[in-house]
Design an enzyme around this catalytic site. Structure first.
Site, mmCIF file in Angstrom:
data_model
loop_
_atom_site.group_PDB
_atom_site.id
_atom_site.type_symbol
_atom_site.label_atom_id
_atom_site.label_comp_id
_atom_site.label_asym_id
_atom_site.label_seq_id
_atom_site.Cartn_x
_atom_site.Cartn_y
_atom_site.Cartn_z
ATOM 1 N N ARG A 117 37.223 34.558 -47.008
ATOM 2 C CA ARG A 117 37.937 33.471 -47.958
ATOM 3 C C ARG A 117 37.033 32.406 -48.063
ATOM 4 O O ARG A 117 37.035 31.680 -49.192
ATOM 5 C CB ARG A 117 39.368 32.953 -47.315
ATOM 6 N N LYS A 140 26.231 31.948 -41.551
ATOM 7 C CA LYS A 140 27.384 31.961 -42.301
ATOM 8 C C LYS A 140 27.273 30.790 -43.436
ATOM 9 O O LYS A 140 27.015 29.663 -42.845
ATOM 10 C CB LYS A 140 28.565 31.728 -41.321
ATOM 11 N N ASP A 242 43.877 32.485 -36.085
ATOM 12 C CA ASP A 242 43.617 33.543 -37.159
ATOM 13 C C ASP A 242 43.015 34.767 -36.475
ATOM 14 O O ASP A 242 41.991 35.457 -36.855
ATOM 15 C CB ASP A 242 42.805 32.898 -38.247
#
Length: 441
Positions: A117, A140, A242
């Site tokens: 996301r 990342k 998460d």
């Protein structure tokens, strides 16, 4: 100095100053030199000190880089942080050096390996300073709009107490200007087996693999939740918020390491109830605990946040167990709740399944035929209990897996001893039979 005193009106109109001559006074040249010499000396000293500082800093940076390369080249020298788990490890000292290096690392992006996301993950090459060789790392990349997520994850990773064999190893964070604008990079270790969801989709695992994957997952979560490090140093507990199979990486030794801390939260005792309330309903709907779906977390008890992680961990353990050949017939990989919900279910859809129907992923009766799987299923059931306070802690789950691993070793040892006994017995019978034949002859 001349002083004039008079008593008449406007007497200063007639004032005249006669030239004062002082033959014994100092020479003007000497006075000028004496005045200018100290600033010149100070200026030279400042320039010399600055020059020496720059030289010293350059030597220090060169030594740091050489230290990094030594750690990359010599994986056996106290190395615990993995750059590329196919090749070698790099020590935590090296990671700290990289983390505090103000210069951008020489990195060449390779292929896109994941997209979430907030960011994209690339396999990349980290060039060594002294040769043309490369080490593989993961990068990342967050776009400019996701600065807050990058900053949060950077701060979590920068906590030295986070370092653990079951947490993704962090190298450094960088701000980079590119042709498409400003980007934020997180550079970490690279694990070629990918995330747990991908691995389970492609592979059927054995009972031994289940113990490795499940035990390491539990130990990683227990380390996050703990208020001290394995060596006893105080640490602020962290909740992931998460946890899911796609946020867990599989290392070459088939152990797990946790990643993606963009939604994580420090359970700092100084946080007020209002601070915790503002943290919001976060996570992935499929893995959300009932109290998160219902927005009824007990904000006065920080353990409540840990219990939501334990629920999510139970779903991941179910995923691992569902792909184990010890349960009998192994079906194709399915995420928790399978086809009962959409591929990316919304919160309302999960409320119907988890809150209204009290639904959980199915545990088949055939799973319970294996004694070890039966114990794992009992642990899973206790971890996804509807009542948060009835759930096990992550530390308790880790201890249960340790017990299972020890029982498995004892069982293997006893089986081995039994086989050896049978082998000796057969040899004894053969010898006895041979002696009887000799006696008859």
């Amino acid at each position: 100095m001349f002083m004039c005193s008079c008593h008449e009106d406007e007497c200063n109109l007639k004032f005249a100053l006669q030239e004062l001559r002082n033959p014994g006074g100092p020479d003007t040249t000497i006075v000028a030199l004496a005045s200018l010499l100290p600033p010149v000396v100070i200026a030279v000293a400042v320039i010399s000190i600055f020059y020496c500082y720059r030289i010293h800093r350059k030597i220090k940076l060169d030594k740091k880089w050489e230290s990094n390369q030594k750690c990359i080249k010599h994986p056996n020298m106290e190395c615990s942080i993995m750059l590329d788990d196919d090749r070698s490890d790099i020590s935590s000292t090296c990671a700290n050096n990289l983390n505090h290096n103000t210069e951008l690392l020489p990195i060449e992006l390779d292929t896109l390996v994941g997209k979430g996301r907030f960011a994209e993950v690339y396999k990349a090459k980290l060039k060594q300073n002294t040769s043309d060789q490369f080490e593989t790392v993961a990068v990342k990349i967050f776009p400019y709009e996701e600065y807050a997520s990058w900053k949060m994850e950077k701060e979590i990773f920068s906590d030295i107490n986070l370092k653990h064999e079951n947490v993704l190893q962090f190298l450094t964070a960088e701000e980079r200007k590119t042709d498409i604008g400003k980007q934020y990079w997180l550079i970490t270790a690279f694990h070629s087996k990918g995330n747990l969801q991908e691995y389970l989709t492609r592979h059927i695992i054995s009972w031994e693999d289940l113990l490795l994957l499940g035990g390491s997952l539990a130990r990683g979560v227990a380390h996050l939740h703990s208020d001290h490090t394995p060596c006893g140093r105080p640490k602020t507990p962290i909740v992931h918020r998460d946890l899911k199979s796609s946020n867990i990486l599989v290392k070459n030794d088939l152990t797990c390491c946790l990643c993606d801390f963009g939604l994580s939260l420090w359970l700092d005792p100084s946080l007020s109830v209002d601070d915790l309330a503002n943290s919001g309903q976060v996570g992935t709907a499929r893995y959300m605990a009932p109290e998160v779906l219902e927005s009824r977390i007990n904000l006065e008890n920080m353990e409540s946040f840990k219990q939501t992680d334990v629920y999510s961990m139970a779903l991941v353990l179910w995923e691992i167990t569902s792909r184990c050949n010890a349960v009998g017939e192994v079906k194709d990989y399915e995420p928790p709740f399978g086809t009962k919900v959409r591929e990316h279910p919304c919160v309302e859809s999960m409320k119907d399944n988890v809150l209204r129907d009290r639904g959980r992923p199915e545990i088949s009766n055939s799973w319970l035929n294996h004694q070890g799987i039966q114990l794992v299923c009992e642990t899973i059931t206790e971890c996804w209990d509807h009542d948060p306070e009835a759930r096990l802690t992550a530390q308790c789950v880790a201890e249960r897996f340790n017990e299972l691993e020890n029982l498995d070793r004892i069982s293997e040892r006893s089986c081995s001893e039994e086989k050896n006994t049978r082998r000796l017995y057969r040899k004894h019978k053969q010898v006895k039979y041979a002696l009887q034949i000799l006696c008859l002859k």
